[in-house]
Scaffold this motif. Sequence first.
Motif, PDB file in Angstrom:
ATOM      1  N   LEU A 160       0.830  -1.199   0.000  1.00 48.94           N
ATOM      2  CA  LEU A 160       0.000   0.000   0.000  1.00 48.94           C
ATOM      3  C   LEU A 160       0.867   1.253   0.000  1.00 48.94           C
ATOM      4  O   LEU A 160       1.918   1.297   0.649  1.00 48.94           O
ATOM      5  N   ASN A 161       0.408   2.283  -0.708  1.00 47.20           N
ATOM      6  CA  ASN A 161       1.094   3.565  -0.702  1.00 47.20           C
ATOM      7  C   ASN A 161       1.204   4.091   0.732  1.00 47.20           C
ATOM      8  O   ASN A 161       0.231   4.091   1.483  1.00 47.20           O
ATOM      9  N   HIS A 162       2.378   4.579   1.101  1.00 47.65           N
ATOM     10  CA  HIS A 162       2.629   4.989   2.483  1.00 47.65           C
ATOM     11  C   HIS A 162       1.764   6.170   2.912  1.00 47.65           C
ATOM     12  O   HIS A 162       1.521   6.375   4.102  1.00 47.65           O
ATOM     13  N   LYS A 163       1.257   6.968   1.943  1.00 41.68           N
ATOM     14  CA  LYS A 163       0.445   8.129   2.300  1.00 41.68           C
ATOM     15  C   LYS A 163      -0.936   7.742   2.835  1.00 41.68           C
ATOM     16  O   LYS A 163      -1.636   8.581   3.395  1.00 41.68           O
ATOM     17  N   LEU A 164      -1.323   6.488   2.655  1.00 39.80           N
ATOM     18  CA  LEU A 164      -2.612   6.022   3.153  1.00 39.80           C
ATOM     19  C   LEU A 164      -2.521   5.481   4.575  1.00 39.80           C
ATOM     20  O   LEU A 164      -3.535   5.128   5.179  1.00 39.80           O
ATOM     21  N   LEU A 165      -1.311   5.439   5.119  1.00 39.82           N
ATOM     22  CA  LEU A 165      -1.075   4.853   6.439  1.00 39.82           C
ATOM     23  C   LEU A 165      -0.977   5.914   7.529  1.00 39.82           C
ATOM     24  O   LEU A 165      -0.633   7.063   7.263  1.00 39.82           O
ATOM     25  N   ALA A 166      -1.236   5.473   8.751  1.00 40.64           N
ATOM     26  CA  ALA A 166      -0.981   6.291   9.935  1.00 40.64           C
ATOM     27  C   ALA A 166      -0.491   5.374  11.048  1.00 40.64           C
ATOM     28  O   ALA A 166      -0.746   4.165  11.026  1.00 40.64           O
ATOM     29  N   LYS A 167       0.192   5.943  12.011  1.00 38.31           N
ATOM     30  CA  LYS A 167       0.612   5.151  13.165  1.00 38.31           C
ATOM     31  C   LYS A 167      -0.626   4.768  13.993  1.00 38.31           C
ATOM     32  O   LYS A 167      -1.526   5.593  14.200  1.00 38.31           O
ATOM     33  N   LYS A 168      -0.658   3.553  14.436  1.00 42.04           N
ATOM     34  CA  LYS A 168      -1.740   3.091  15.291  1.00 42.04           C
ATOM     35  C   LYS A 168      -1.649   3.755  16.661  1.00 42.04           C
ATOM     36  O   LYS A 168      -0.544   3.900  17.200  1.00 42.04           O
ATOM     37  N   PRO A 169      -2.770   4.199  17.230  1.00 42.03           N
ATOM     38  CA  PRO A 169      -2.700   4.721  18.605  1.00 42.03           C
ATOM     39  C   PRO A 169      -2.066   3.688  19.536  1.00 42.03           C
ATOM     40  O   PRO A 169      -2.434   2.503  19.513  1.00 42.03           O
ATOM     41  N   LYS A 170      -1.135   4.149  20.358  1.00 43.11           N
ATOM     42  CA  LYS A 170      -0.393   3.220  21.208  1.00 43.11           C
ATOM     43  C   LYS A 170      -1.243   2.596  22.308  1.00 43.11           C
ATOM     44  O   LYS A 170      -0.919   1.511  22.808  1.00 43.11           O
ATOM     45  N   ASN A 171      -2.326   3.267  22.675  1.00 39.98           N
ATOM     46  CA  ASN A 171      -3.096   2.829  23.841  1.00 39.98           C
ATOM     47  C   ASN A 171      -4.315   1.986  23.499  1.00 39.98           C
ATOM     48  O   ASN A 171      -5.185   1.798  24.332  1.00 39.98           O
ATOM     49  N   ILE A 172      -4.388   1.471  22.263  1.00 37.26           N
ATOM     50  CA  ILE A 172      -5.520   0.617  21.899  1.00 37.26           C
ATOM     51  C   ILE A 172      -5.018  -0.630  21.176  1.00 37.26           C
ATOM     52  O   ILE A 172      -3.861  -0.709  20.746  1.00 37.26           O
ATOM     53  N   SER A 173      -5.907  -1.597  21.025  1.00 39.95           N
ATOM     54  CA  SER A 173      -5.548  -2.870  20.391  1.00 39.95           C
ATOM     55  C   SER A 173      -5.574  -2.759  18.870  1.00 39.95           C
ATOM     56  O   SER A 173      -6.105  -1.809  18.297  1.00 39.95           O
ATOM     57  N   PHE A 174      -5.019  -3.772  18.216  1.00 39.78           N
ATOM     58  CA  PHE A 174      -5.100  -3.835  16.764  1.00 39.78           C
ATOM     59  C   PHE A 174      -6.557  -3.919  16.307  1.00 39.78           C
ATOM     60  O   PHE A 174      -6.933  -3.335  15.281  1.00 39.78           O
ATOM     61  N   GLU A 175      -7.363  -4.658  17.052  1.00 37.21           N
ATOM     62  CA  GLU A 175      -8.770  -4.807  16.675  1.00 37.21           C
ATOM     63  C   GLU A 175      -9.501  -3.473  16.729  1.00 37.21           C
ATOM     64  O   GLU A 175     -10.284  -3.139  15.829  1.00 37.21           O
ATOM     65  N   GLN A 176      -9.250  -2.691  17.766  1.00 41.18           N
ATOM     66  CA  GLN A 176      -9.872  -1.373  17.862  1.00 41.18           C
ATOM     67  C   GLN A 176      -9.357  -0.446  16.765  1.00 41.18           C
ATOM     68  O   GLN A 176     -10.122   0.316  16.168  1.00 41.18           O
TER      69      GLN A 176
END
Length: 333
Positions: free
Chosen positions: A104-120
Amino acid sequence: MKAIILNGFGDVSNFSLAEMETPVIKNDEVLIQIKAAAFNPIDYQMRLGLRESRLMRSPVLGREFSGVVLKTGNEVNDFEPGDEVMALAGSRGSNGSYAQLMGLNHKLLAKKPKNISFEQAAAIPSSGVTAWQCLTRMGATKNNSIFINGAAGGVGRFLIKLLKSQGISNIVATAGSEQSITALRDLGLNAAQIINYKDDELEQNILNANAGNKFNFAVDIVGGSIAETAAQVLAVNGTYLDVTFLGTQTTREILFDKGCNILNISGYAYALADNLGWYGNTLNKITALIEQGDIDAPAVNVIGKFSIQTVQQAHVLMEANQIYGKKLVMTIS
């Protein structure tokens, strides 16, 4: 890699498990190991061969996910292997998110919030960026009144969170089941702000919840005949946010006669203009809000692990509108 593919338009029996080649990424792309994938109503619309299906670039459905970066292209400087990410891929990736991997193009990504699960995190992208577009384009203030049709869905719940984080609380919303009503109560709406759309005198009940006044804004996340109700309760020169493109001809006639502003809420607009950075930048803003505690993560229903049966069950529930205020999520690895 393993993926669940759609073999033809129609019912859920058309899904099967397949072995596919590992995606080969371009210089501006990343390879992601998908940890969790969320289900979106657009998925079943694609499965049925409806309007959204023209955007398909792969037999693998799925538009949003969270995961871990495995590899980056030569032009990617904002991510590195090991980063936990989330993305609204739409139909821009090497394949959909019902798979173990995606390029996937990197511009479509964001860092996942550190305080939640992958599922959330997997439940954030589509609803989050759509709700963010609603919030920023409507420009509502604390003195405005807002009606949200279909508020217990993912976009509606996210929008309510964003509005309340801005101090905007004059919100009236519809729901159709006890579970959906409970989901809206959990967001801080009181009983007077929640109208059961199955009740008689629906339009009058909605207006009564706003002290008999018509609304400055109406957000339609359902379409069909109930979109006409959203148009009816809107004030002259009010603003109508169309999130579905499923309103009726009568809906448009009502809005025209009132001289209303119509905002077409379309994430595709950014993808078609190749302004992919809007997706990633927006998701990064949402990540910051969650990490700061300004809004919380979406409620999720993890309905199963990576399997044909999980995908089939999710599609049946979405098509029957039996989500009840929680995003459906599948764990993958």
